[in-house]
Design an enzyme around this catalytic site. Structure first.
Site, PDB file in Angstrom:
ATOM      1  N   LYS A  16      67.324   7.699   0.182  1.00  0.00           N
ATOM      2  CA  LYS A  16      67.266   7.348  -1.249  1.00  0.00           C
ATOM      3  C   LYS A  16      68.640   7.448  -1.908  1.00  0.00           C
ATOM      4  CE  LYS A  16      64.565  10.701  -2.490  1.00  0.00           C
ATOM      5  NZ  LYS A  16      64.493  11.508  -1.262  1.00  0.00           N
ATOM      6  N   ARG A  26      58.669  14.199  -8.491  1.00  0.00           N
ATOM      7  CA  ARG A  26      58.320  14.758  -7.184  1.00  0.00           C
ATOM      8  C   ARG A  26      56.920  15.354  -7.192  1.00  0.00           C
ATOM      9  NH1 ARG A  26      63.919  15.776  -5.199  1.00  0.00           N
ATOM     10  NH2 ARG A  26      63.846  16.503  -3.052  1.00  0.00           N
ATOM     11  N   ARG A  67      60.878  21.597   3.552  1.00  0.00           N
ATOM     12  CA  ARG A  67      61.044  20.496   2.586  1.00  0.00           C
ATOM     13  C   ARG A  67      60.169  19.303   2.967  1.00  0.00           C
ATOM     14  NH1 ARG A  67      67.072  19.550   2.988  1.00  0.00           N
ATOM     15  NH2 ARG A  67      66.857  18.019   1.336  1.00  0.00           N
TER      16      ARG A  67
HETATM   17  P1  AMP Z   1      67.336  16.637  -3.290  1.00  0.00           P
HETATM   18  O1  AMP Z   1      68.816  16.600  -3.328  1.00  0.00           O
HETATM   19  O2  AMP Z   1      66.701  15.521  -4.060  1.00  0.00           O
HETATM   20  O3  AMP Z   1      66.790  16.730  -1.878  1.00  0.00           O
HETATM   21  O4  AMP Z   1      66.886  17.990  -4.049  1.00  0.00           O
HETATM   22  C1  AMP Z   1      67.286  19.254  -3.557  1.00  0.00           C
HETATM   23  C2  AMP Z   1      66.332  20.328  -4.059  1.00  0.00           C
HETATM   24  O5  AMP Z   1      66.363  20.364  -5.492  1.00  0.00           O
HETATM   25  C3  AMP Z   1      64.867  20.128  -3.713  1.00  0.00           C
HETATM   26  O6  AMP Z   1      64.550  20.597  -2.420  1.00  0.00           O
HETATM   27  C4  AMP Z   1      64.179  20.934  -4.809  1.00  0.00           C
HETATM   28  O7  AMP Z   1      64.267  22.313  -4.554  1.00  0.00           O
HETATM   29  C5  AMP Z   1      65.065  20.627  -6.019  1.00  0.00           C
HETATM   30  N1  AMP Z   1      64.601  19.421  -6.769  1.00  0.00           N
HETATM   31  C6  AMP Z   1      65.256  18.243  -6.933  1.00  0.00           C
HETATM   32  N2  AMP Z   1      64.543  17.388  -7.683  1.00  0.00           N
HETATM   33  C7  AMP Z   1      63.389  18.036  -7.993  1.00  0.00           C
HETATM   34  C8  AMP Z   1      62.216  17.684  -8.727  1.00  0.00           C
HETATM   35  N3  AMP Z   1      62.078  16.463  -9.299  1.00  0.00           N
HETATM   36  N4  AMP Z   1      61.231  18.608  -8.833  1.00  0.00           N
HETATM   37  C9  AMP Z   1      61.352  19.834  -8.288  1.00  0.00           C
HETATM   38  N5  AMP Z   1      62.406  20.234  -7.573  1.00  0.00           N
HETATM   39  C10 AMP Z   1      63.433  19.344  -7.415  1.00  0.00           C
END
Ligand code: AMP
Length: 224
Positions: free
Chosen positions: A18, A94, A177
């Site tokens: 993404k 999410r 995750r």
């Molecule tokens: P990402 O870089 O999108 O993989 O996000 C890294 C981490 O940030 C995730 O594993 C969650 O802990 C947190 N996170 C990011 N976006 C969200 C969201 N929309 N809702 C909840 N946690 C989030």
């Protein structure tokens, strides 16, 4: 493609591509890529109250509470000067609660969502990608030691910035995750399908091929 307005969300497991695709498409369309993961990592880096609250959830591979995330996106969409011609959301929503809150927010702002794009990638491929992933501190570009290695170890090919491995890309956290994605995020795919907004891409195709597919989806959204 520059000039048209498009508001879209990118849905997919961690490692589905993404961020990479969103960054390229946002540049092509001249609209911002809004990544909640990047916003949270910046808050952690600044040691802000929100960063301190988010950090322990992120380190465990869990989701940060909906209330925090919804407030964060509300502030970004209401006060951002750069979203008049649209945006690409990467990593939000999410959960179903976040998806519903986004709909409410966008209808209040008279900016309805055009597209929700799901990236599909097999688990074995996700694990391979995530555990080999390195990102650029400066421009956010993503490399993979097994599949798309930088020319010079630790240095970004695009801007010369320093590469780092995310703390949550460790094997144990990655598995958590992926579980969290299946349990809490996957239900939003059906939510957007029911609303006629969902499009699906095969996230295992080449970067260019997926970009072309996304561009076609953006181009035809009015008729969809
Ligand atoms: P990402 O870089 O999108 O993989 O996000 C890294 C981490 O940030 C995730 O594993 C969650 O802990 C947190 N996170 C990011 N976006 C969200 C969201 N929309 N809702 C909840 N946690 C989030």
């Amino acid at each position: 493609m520059k000039g048209s307005t498009v508001r879209m969300v990118l849905i997919g497991s961690p490692g589905a591509g993404k961020g990479t695709q969103g960054r390229l498409l946002a540049e092509k369309l001249g609209i911002p890529l809004i990544s909640t993961g990047d916003m949270l990592r910046a808050a952690v880096g600044e040691d802000s109250p929100m960063g301190r609250e988010a950090q322990s959830f992120m380190e465990r591979g869990e989701l940060v509470p909906d209330g925090v995330m919804i407030a964060l996106i509300r502030r970004r969409l209401e006060h951002g000067q750069d979203t008049a011609r649209g945006f690409i959301l990467d990593g939000f929503p999410r959960t179903l609660e976040q998806a519903r809150a986004l709909d409410t927010m966008l209808s209040e702002l008279h900016q309805p969502l055009d597209l929700a794009i799901e990236f599909r990638v097999r688990r074995v491929e996700l694990l391979r990608r995530l555990t080999g992933r390195w990102n650029c501190h400066a421009c956010g570009a993503s490399f993979n030691l097994q599949t798309a290695s930088p020319v010079q170890v630790g240095v970004c090919d695009h801007c010369g910035g320093e590469l780092f491995q995310r703390a949550d890309d460790k094997v144990e956290t990655v598995s958590r995750r992926l579980e969290v994605y299946a349990a809490q995020t996957e239900p939003i795919v059906a939510y957007y399908r029911e609303r006629g907004a969902l499009r699906v891409v095969d996230g295992e195709r080449g970067i260019e091929e997926i970009q072309d597919q996304l561009a076609a989806m953006v181009g035809s959204r009015a008729k969809a």
